[in-house]
Design a protein around this motif. Structure first.
Motif, PDB file in Angstrom:
ATOM      1  N   ALA A   1       2.397  13.910  10.401  1.00 16.78           N
ATOM      2  CA  ALA A   1       3.705  14.049   9.335  1.00 16.78           C
ATOM      3  C   ALA A   1       4.052  12.118   8.942  1.00 16.78           C
ATOM      4  CB  ALA A   1       4.629  13.921  10.828  1.00 16.78           C
ATOM      5  N   ALA A   2       3.533  11.262   9.484  1.00 14.19           N
ATOM      6  CA  ALA A   2       3.335   9.853   7.998  1.00 14.19           C
ATOM      7  C   ALA A   2       2.690   9.899   7.522  1.00 14.19           C
ATOM      8  CB  ALA A   2       2.687   9.077   9.082  1.00 14.19           C
ATOM      9  N   PHE A   3       1.507  10.900   6.758  1.00 21.92           N
ATOM     10  CA  PHE A   3       0.829  11.113   5.688  1.00 21.92           C
ATOM     11  C   PHE A   3       1.641  12.722   4.771  1.00 21.92           C
ATOM     12  CE2 PHE A   3      -2.297   8.424   7.787  1.00 21.92           C
ATOM     13  CZ  PHE A   3      -2.517   7.384   6.782  1.00 21.92           C
ATOM     14  N   GLU A   4       2.059  13.226   5.669  1.00 23.94           N
ATOM     15  CA  GLU A   4       2.500  14.437   4.563  1.00 23.94           C
ATOM     16  C   GLU A   4       3.564  13.958   3.032  1.00 23.94           C
ATOM     17  OE1 GLU A   4       4.946  18.848   5.602  1.00 23.94           O
ATOM     18  OE2 GLU A   4       4.784  17.178   7.323  1.00 23.94           O
ATOM     19  N   GLY A   5       2.987  14.605   2.183  1.00 19.25           N
ATOM     20  CA  GLY A   5       3.643  14.650   0.548  1.00 19.25           C
ATOM     21  C   GLY A   5       3.593  13.139   0.752  1.00 19.25           C
ATOM     22  N   VAL A   6       2.361  12.298   1.443  1.00 14.25           N
ATOM     23  CA  VAL A   6       2.321  11.531   0.461  1.00 14.25           C
ATOM     24  C   VAL A   6       1.423  11.298  -0.578  1.00 14.25           C
ATOM     25  CG1 VAL A   6       1.076   9.124   1.536  1.00 14.25           C
ATOM     26  CG2 VAL A   6       2.631   9.693   2.574  1.00 14.25           C
ATOM     27  N   GLN A   7       1.370   9.878  -1.556  1.00 11.31           N
ATOM     28  CA  GLN A   7      -0.005  10.594  -2.901  1.00 11.31           C
ATOM     29  C   GLN A   7      -1.067   9.420  -3.001  1.00 11.31           C
ATOM     30  OE1 GLN A   7       3.753  11.861  -4.054  1.00 11.31           O
ATOM     31  NE2 GLN A   7       2.936  13.344  -2.964  1.00 11.31           N
ATOM     32  N   ASP A   8      -0.527   8.011  -2.358  1.00 15.18           N
ATOM     33  CA  ASP A   8      -0.750   6.937  -2.427  1.00 15.18           C
ATOM     34  C   ASP A   8      -1.149   6.250  -0.776  1.00 15.18           C
ATOM     35  OD1 ASP A   8      -2.239   6.980  -5.245  1.00 15.18           O
ATOM     36  OD2 ASP A   8       0.696   6.336  -5.592  1.00 15.18           O
ATOM     37  N   ALA A   9      -1.554   5.779   0.180  1.00 13.27           N
ATOM     38  CA  ALA A   9      -1.616   5.373   1.210  1.00 13.27           C
ATOM     39  C   ALA A   9      -2.109   3.709   1.188  1.00 13.27           C
ATOM     40  CB  ALA A   9      -2.614   6.486   2.647  1.00 13.27           C
ATOM     41  N   TRP A  10      -1.677   3.048   1.665  1.00 13.42           N
ATOM     42  CA  TRP A  10      -2.066   1.342   2.018  1.00 13.42           C
ATOM     43  C   TRP A  10      -2.431   1.992   3.311  1.00 13.42           C
ATOM     44  CZ3 TRP A  10      -3.618  -3.251   0.205  1.00 13.42           C
ATOM     45  CH2 TRP A  10      -3.341  -4.735   0.785  1.00 13.42           C
ATOM     46  N   LEU A  11      -3.219   0.975   3.338  1.00 11.18           N
ATOM     47  CA  LEU A  11      -4.267   1.769   4.487  1.00 11.18           C
ATOM     48  C   LEU A  11      -4.661  -0.318   5.126  1.00 11.18           C
ATOM     49  CD1 LEU A  11      -5.883   2.986   6.833  1.00 11.18           C
ATOM     50  CD2 LEU A  11      -7.688   3.264   5.944  1.00 11.18           C
ATOM     51  N   LEU A  12      -4.139  -0.785   5.952  1.00 11.54           N
ATOM     52  CA  LEU A  12      -4.394  -1.722   7.196  1.00 11.54           C
ATOM     53  C   LEU A  12      -4.187  -1.543   8.096  1.00 11.54           C
ATOM     54  CD1 LEU A  12      -2.048  -5.332   6.288  1.00 11.54           C
ATOM     55  CD2 LEU A  12      -2.824  -4.278   8.603  1.00 11.54           C
ATOM     56  N   THR A  13      -5.825  -1.739   8.935  1.00 13.15           N
ATOM     57  CA  THR A  13      -6.076  -1.793  10.377  1.00 13.15           C
ATOM     58  C   THR A  13      -6.512  -3.051  10.275  1.00 13.15           C
ATOM     59  OG1 THR A  13      -8.289  -1.370   9.762  1.00 13.15           O
ATOM     60  CG2 THR A  13      -7.103   0.645  10.074  1.00 13.15           C
ATOM     61  N   PRO A  14      -5.487  -2.929  11.280  1.00 18.25           N
ATOM     62  CA  PRO A  14      -5.234  -4.413  12.978  1.00 18.25           C
ATOM     63  C   PRO A  14      -6.489  -4.765  12.953  1.00 18.25           C
ATOM     64  CG  PRO A  14      -4.817  -2.618  14.405  1.00 18.25           C
ATOM     65  CD  PRO A  14      -4.771  -1.967  12.114  1.00 18.25           C
ATOM     66  N   ASN A  15      -7.162  -6.636  12.934  1.00 13.83           N
ATOM     67  CA  ASN A  15      -7.995  -6.546  13.574  1.00 13.83           C
ATOM     68  C   ASN A  15      -8.659  -6.502  15.030  1.00 13.83           C
ATOM     69  OD1 ASN A  15     -10.126  -8.156  12.046  1.00 13.83           O
ATOM     70  ND2 ASN A  15      -8.154  -9.176  11.060  1.00 13.83           N
ATOM     71  N   GLY A  16      -9.713  -5.819  15.807  1.00 16.74           N
ATOM     72  CA  GLY A  16     -10.430  -5.565  16.914  1.00 16.74           C
ATOM     73  C   GLY A  16     -11.408  -5.192  16.963  1.00 16.74           C
ATOM     74  N   PRO A  17     -11.736  -4.327  18.265  1.00 17.13           N
ATOM     75  CA  PRO A  17     -13.115  -3.506  17.783  1.00 17.13           C
ATOM     76  C   PRO A  17     -13.458  -2.607  18.224  1.00 17.13           C
ATOM     77  CG  PRO A  17     -12.668  -4.262  20.411  1.00 17.13           C
ATOM     78  CD  PRO A  17     -11.727  -5.209  19.577  1.00 17.13           C
ATOM     79  N   ARG A  18     -11.849  -1.741  17.978  1.00 16.05           N
ATOM     80  CA  ARG A  18     -11.372  -0.231  17.840  1.00 16.05           C
ATOM     81  C   ARG A  18     -11.201  -0.209  15.706  1.00 16.05           C
ATOM     82  NH1 ARG A  18      -8.133   2.109  22.013  1.00 16.05           N
ATOM     83  NH2 ARG A  18      -8.970   3.928  21.585  1.00 16.05           N
ATOM     84  N   ALA A  19     -11.196  -1.285  15.549  1.00 13.13           N
ATOM     85  CA  ALA A  19     -10.588  -1.208  14.065  1.00 13.13           C
ATOM     86  C   ALA A  19     -11.278   0.448  13.071  1.00 13.13           C
ATOM     87  CB  ALA A  19     -11.047  -2.111  13.018  1.00 13.13           C
ATOM     88  N   PRO A  20     -12.801   0.164  12.829  1.00 14.01           N
ATOM     89  CA  PRO A  20     -13.345   1.387  12.245  1.00 14.01           C
ATOM     90  C   PRO A  20     -12.401   2.853  12.700  1.00 14.01           C
ATOM     91  CG  PRO A  20     -14.747  -0.035  12.538  1.00 14.01           C
ATOM     92  CD  PRO A  20     -13.649  -0.110  13.673  1.00 14.01           C
ATOM     93  N   GLU A  21     -12.682   2.631  14.149  1.00 15.03           N
ATOM     94  CA  GLU A  21     -11.961   4.049  14.730  1.00 15.03           C
ATOM     95  C   GLU A  21     -10.519   4.222  13.932  1.00 15.03           C
ATOM     96  OE1 GLU A  21     -10.249   6.174  18.724  1.00 15.03           O
ATOM     97  OE2 GLU A  21     -11.146   4.417  19.024  1.00 15.03           O
ATOM     98  N   HIS A  22      -9.639   3.500  14.069  1.00 15.30           N
ATOM     99  CA  HIS A  22      -8.799   3.683  13.362  1.00 15.30           C
ATOM    100  C   HIS A  22      -8.287   3.776  11.874  1.00 15.30           C
ATOM    101  CE1 HIS A  22      -6.959   0.078  16.961  1.00 15.30           C
ATOM    102  NE2 HIS A  22      -7.075   1.550  17.803  1.00 15.30           N
ATOM    103  N   ASN A  23      -9.459   3.065  10.737  1.00 18.76           N
ATOM    104  CA  ASN A  23      -9.469   3.644   9.829  1.00 18.76           C
ATOM    105  C   ASN A  23      -9.971   5.138   9.992  1.00 18.76           C
ATOM    106  OD1 ASN A  23      -9.744   2.184   6.765  1.00 18.76           O
ATOM    107  ND2 ASN A  23     -11.595   3.804   6.959  1.00 18.76           N
TER     108      ASN A  23
END
Length: 301
Positions: free
Chosen positions: A62-84
Motif C-alpha cells: 500500500a505504501a508503494f502503490e501509485g509511486v513513481q519515485d522512492a527515497w529509500l533510507l534504511t536504518p543502521n542495523g544488522p538487518r539493513a540489507p533485508e530492509h532494503n
C-alpha cells in the motif's frame, strides 16, 4: 502530471530536511512511518501518510502503490540489507520507476566498518534491481555535533574518540537538497550514478571547536577521549550495543585518515558550494548556547 515521491524514514534527519527541500515543488509527497504517533504530526502538515515497516514486507504494498519515485533510507542495523531488499521488491512489484537510495561514504565490501559493508550489499542490489536508480553516499553529518550540544552549552567542551582525525563532514541539509535535485530532475539524468557527498573541506575536531568559538563568541574546546570512554558514555545513554560498536569502528577508521575525503559533487548538483561548518554552527547557535535562565542562575551564584 505530478509524480508521487515516497519518503521512507520520514521523520529522520535527512528525510525531514528532504521534505522541506521538496516543499512547493510539483510533486506529491507520501511519507512512510512505522507508527501512528509519528503519523499524526505529518498529517497535520498536510502529508499523505502510510503506516508500514520495512521489516514487514506484507505492510509495504500500500505504501508503494501509485509511486513513481522512492527515497529509500534504511536504518543502521544488522538487518539493513533485508530492509532494503523488502523495499526494492515492493517497489518492483508496484511499478515504481526510480529509487534514490541513501548509502554511506565509501561503502564497499572491504570497508573497515560493518555499516559500510552492509550498505555495499544494498547498493549492489539497488544497482541490479532493474529500476532507474541513484545512490547518494554522504560523509559524516555535521548534525552529529548536536549530540554534543548539551555539553558544549554547559561546559564549553565536547568529547569524541576521533583523536586528530580529519573528516570531510557535510550538513544534512545539503544531502537533502542534493536528493531533492535528483528527484526533481528527469529520471534518466542521474540514472546509474553514485554520488559521494561531502562538505567543502576536511576538518579536525580541534578546527571544529575553533569555528564554534568564533561563531558563538565563547570558548569551545574539543577533548579527545579513548574508545572505551566513549563506549561507556554511549551505553550509559542507552544507545544499543550494535550502534556503539558501529560508531567505534567508524572512529577507528577515521583516526587512520580514512575519512579525509572531499568531493565537488554538492556544488556540481546544486550550483553552489556546500555549507561550511561555520554556517552550520551559526544556524544552530541556540543549541550550543546556555539558556537564558541558566545564565541568570549563574549570575545569581
Amino acid at each position: 502530471m505530478s509524480r508521487t515521491v515516497l519518503i521512507t524514514g520520514a521523520t529522520g534527519t535527512v528525510s525531514t530536511a528532504l521534505r522541506k527541500a521538496l516543499k512547493g515543488a510539483d510533486v506529491k509527497l507520501r511519507a512512510l512511518v512505522r507508527d501512528e504517533a509519528s503519523a499524526d504530526g505529518l498529517r497535520q502538515q498536510g502529508l499523505d501518510v502510510v503506516i508500514a515497516d520495512l521489516n514487514d514486507p506484507r505492510s509495504l504494498p500500500a505504501a508503494f502503490e501509485g509511486v513513481q519515485d522512492a527515497w529509500l533510507l534504511t536504518p543502521n542495523g544488522p538487518r539493513a540489507p533485508e530492509h532494503n531488499m523488502n523495499a526494492v521488491w515492493a517497489a518492483r512489484q508496484a511499478g515504481v520507476e526510480r529509487i534514490v537510495r541513501l548509502s554511506v561514504v565509501r561503502a564497499a565490501h572491504d570497508a573497515p566498518n560493518r555499516s559500510g559493508r552492509l550498505h555495499a550489499l544494498s547498493d549492489r542490489e539497488t544497482e541490479r534491481c532493474g529500476l532507474r536508480w541513484t545512490i547518494l553516499r554522504p560523509h559524516w553529518f555535521m548534525q552529529n555535533l548536536l549530540n554534543e550540544a548539551s555539553d558544549i552549552a554547559a561546559t564549553g567542551t565536547f568529547s569524541l574518540n576521533m583523536a586528530a582525525a580529519r573528516i570531510g563532514m557535510i550538513d544534512a541539509r545539503d544531502i537533502a537538497e542534493c536528493a531533492a535535485r535528483v528527484l526533481l530532475d528527469d529520471p534518466d539524468r542521474h540514472h546509474g550514478q553514485t554520488y559521494t557527498l561531502t562538505g567543502p573541506r576536511s576538518l579536525t575536531f580541534d578546527e571544529v571547536a575553533h569555528q564554534m568559538s568564533l561563531a558563538l563568541d565563547r570558548s569551545v574546546t574539543y577533548l579527545p577521549v579513548s574508545d572505551d570512554a566513549k563506549r561507556k558514555t554511549l551505553l550509559g545513554y542507552g544507545v544499543p550495543t550494535w550502534i556503539v560498536d558501529m560508531l567505534e569502528e567508524y572512529a577507528q577508521a577515521y583516526v587512520t585518515g580514512w575519512g579525509n575525503v572531499t568531493t565537488d559533487t554538492v556544488a556540481d548538483l546544486l550550483g553552489r558550494p556546500p555549507r561550511d561548518i561555520a554556517d552550520f554552527v551559526r544556524d544552530h547557535a541556540s543549541a550550543f548556547t546556555p539558556a537564558a535562565d541558566d545564565n541568570r542562575n549563574q549570575d545569581r551564584g
